[in-house]
Design a protein around this motif. Structure first.
Motif, mmCIF file in Angstrom:
data_model
loop_
_atom_site.group_PDB
_atom_site.id
_atom_site.type_symbol
_atom_site.label_atom_id
_atom_site.label_comp_id
_atom_site.label_asym_id
_atom_site.label_seq_id
_atom_site.Cartn_x
_atom_site.Cartn_y
_atom_site.Cartn_z
ATOM 1 N N GLY A 5 0.813 -1.218 0.000
ATOM 2 C CA GLY A 5 0.000 0.000 0.000
ATOM 3 C C GLY A 5 0.846 1.268 0.000
ATOM 4 N N MET A 6 1.928 1.272 0.770
ATOM 5 C CA MET A 6 2.790 2.452 0.827
ATOM 6 C C MET A 6 3.510 2.678 -0.502
ATOM 7 N N THR A 7 3.819 1.599 -1.220
ATOM 8 C CA THR A 7 4.452 1.753 -2.525
ATOM 9 C C THR A 7 3.541 2.521 -3.467
ATOM 10 N N ALA A 8 2.262 2.201 -3.450
ATOM 11 C CA ALA A 8 1.312 2.928 -4.292
ATOM 12 C C ALA A 8 1.238 4.401 -3.896
ATOM 13 N N VAL A 9 1.263 4.674 -2.602
ATOM 14 C CA VAL A 9 1.207 6.061 -2.126
ATOM 15 C C VAL A 9 2.465 6.819 -2.532
ATOM 16 N N ILE A 10 3.624 6.193 -2.395
ATOM 17 C CA ILE A 10 4.881 6.865 -2.738
ATOM 18 C C ILE A 10 4.982 7.084 -4.239
ATOM 19 N N ILE A 11 4.520 6.116 -5.048
ATOM 20 C CA ILE A 11 4.526 6.302 -6.496
ATOM 21 C C ILE A 11 3.654 7.493 -6.883
ATOM 22 N N ALA A 12 2.579 7.710 -6.148
ATOM 23 C CA ALA A 12 1.701 8.848 -6.417
ATOM 24 C C ALA A 12 2.320 10.171 -5.975
ATOM 25 N N GLY A 13 3.475 10.109 -5.311
ATOM 26 C CA GLY A 13 4.160 11.330 -4.907
ATOM 27 C C GLY A 13 3.741 11.856 -3.548
ATOM 28 N N GLU A 14 3.115 11.047 -2.744
ATOM 29 C CA GLU A 14 2.656 11.454 -1.425
ATOM 30 C C GLU A 14 3.399 10.660 -0.359
ATOM 31 N N ILE A 15 3.403 11.161 0.839
ATOM 32 C CA ILE A 15 3.958 10.456 1.987
ATOM 33 C C ILE A 15 2.892 10.492 3.074
ATOM 34 N N ASP A 16 2.492 9.323 3.535
ATOM 35 C CA ASP A 16 1.446 9.240 4.551
ATOM 36 C C ASP A 16 2.036 8.593 5.804
ATOM 37 N N LEU A 17 2.160 9.360 6.859
ATOM 38 C CA LEU A 17 2.757 8.873 8.093
ATOM 39 C C LEU A 17 1.758 8.183 9.010
ATOM 40 N N SER A 18 0.505 8.144 8.633
ATOM 41 C CA SER A 18 -0.513 7.572 9.520
ATOM 42 C C SER A 18 -0.654 6.064 9.371
ATOM 43 N N VAL A 19 0.093 5.442 8.489
ATOM 44 C CA VAL A 19 -0.087 4.020 8.224
ATOM 45 C C VAL A 19 0.234 3.181 9.457
ATOM 46 N N GLY A 20 1.320 3.464 10.128
ATOM 47 C CA GLY A 20 1.694 2.690 11.315
ATOM 48 C C GLY A 20 0.655 2.769 12.411
ATOM 49 N N SER A 21 0.160 3.963 12.665
ATOM 50 C CA SER A 21 -0.864 4.101 13.702
ATOM 51 C C SER A 21 -2.180 3.469 13.260
ATOM 52 N N ALA A 22 -2.480 3.497 11.973
ATOM 53 C CA ALA A 22 -3.701 2.858 11.481
ATOM 54 C C ALA A 22 -3.625 1.343 11.644
ATOM 55 N N VAL A 23 -2.478 0.761 11.369
ATOM 56 C CA VAL A 23 -2.307 -0.687 11.550
ATOM 57 C C VAL A 23 -2.454 -1.057 13.024
ATOM 58 N N ALA A 24 -1.832 -0.280 13.904
ATOM 59 C CA ALA A 24 -1.937 -0.558 15.343
ATOM 60 C C ALA A 24 -3.379 -0.404 15.828
ATOM 61 N N PHE A 25 -4.064 0.630 15.376
ATOM 62 C CA PHE A 25 -5.447 0.858 15.788
ATOM 63 C C PHE A 25 -6.354 -0.254 15.277
ATOM 64 N N THR A 26 -6.123 -0.715 14.052
ATOM 65 C CA THR A 26 -6.910 -1.809 13.497
ATOM 66 C C THR A 26 -6.743 -3.075 14.330
ATOM 67 N N GLY A 27 -5.513 -3.362 14.750
ATOM 68 C CA GLY A 27 -5.275 -4.514 15.609
ATOM 69 C C GLY A 27 -5.983 -4.387 16.943
ATOM 70 N N CYS A 28 -5.974 -3.181 17.515
ATOM 71 C CA CYS A 28 -6.658 -2.966 18.791
ATOM 72 C C CYS A 28 -8.165 -3.137 18.655
ATOM 73 N N VAL A 29 -8.739 -2.602 17.588
ATOM 74 C CA VAL A 29 -10.184 -2.742 17.364
ATOM 75 C C VAL A 29 -10.557 -4.204 17.169
#
Length: 122
Positions: free
Chosen positions: A49-73
């Motif tokens: 998923g991050m490869t697609a975001v980086i290819i689009a020219g964006e940097i999204d720092l929320s991925v790590g926290s989203a993965v952790a939050f998904t595990g908690c939920v």
């Protein structure tokens, strides 16, 4: 043609696998290799998923926290539902609920990014 210095990491990986297979006879067993693949599967999904975001020219720092939050939920919903519907079904329901919740959060984040020009790393 690739230069020799581009193969250094591959060579180190091969040497490490040979060393570990000599030191631990079960290292190259099917069970151990499946456990290794299970342990790195989450990083592979996030990296894809991050490869697609980086290819689009964006940097999204929320991925790590989203993965952790998904595990908690997932864990919280599974803990709440295990007594009533069994562990397997409770985990499946928790996983689908977490995926839905994070899809909604991603849609809101994308809307804020596109509509209000909010930088993606905020």
């Amino acid at each position: 043609m690739r230069r020799l210095h581009e193969f250094i990491l591959e060579g180190v990986l091969v040497l490490l696998c040979v060393f570990l297979s000599l030191r631990a006879p079960n290292f190259l067993s099917t069970g151990n290799l499946l456990i290794i693949l299970q342990n790195v599967s989450m990083q592979g999904v996030v990296a894809f998923g991050m490869t697609a975001v980086i290819i689009a020219g964006e940097i999204d720092l929320s991925v790590g926290s989203a993965v952790a939050f998904t595990g908690c939920v997932t864990a919280w919903i599974a803990a709440q539902l295990t007594a009533s519907c069994g562990a397997g079904l409770a985990v499946a329901i928790g996983a689908f609920a977490a995926i839905g919740l994070m899809s909604l959060a991603g849609a809101i984040s994308g809307l804020l990014r596109v509509r209000f020009y909010v930088p993606p790393f905020i």
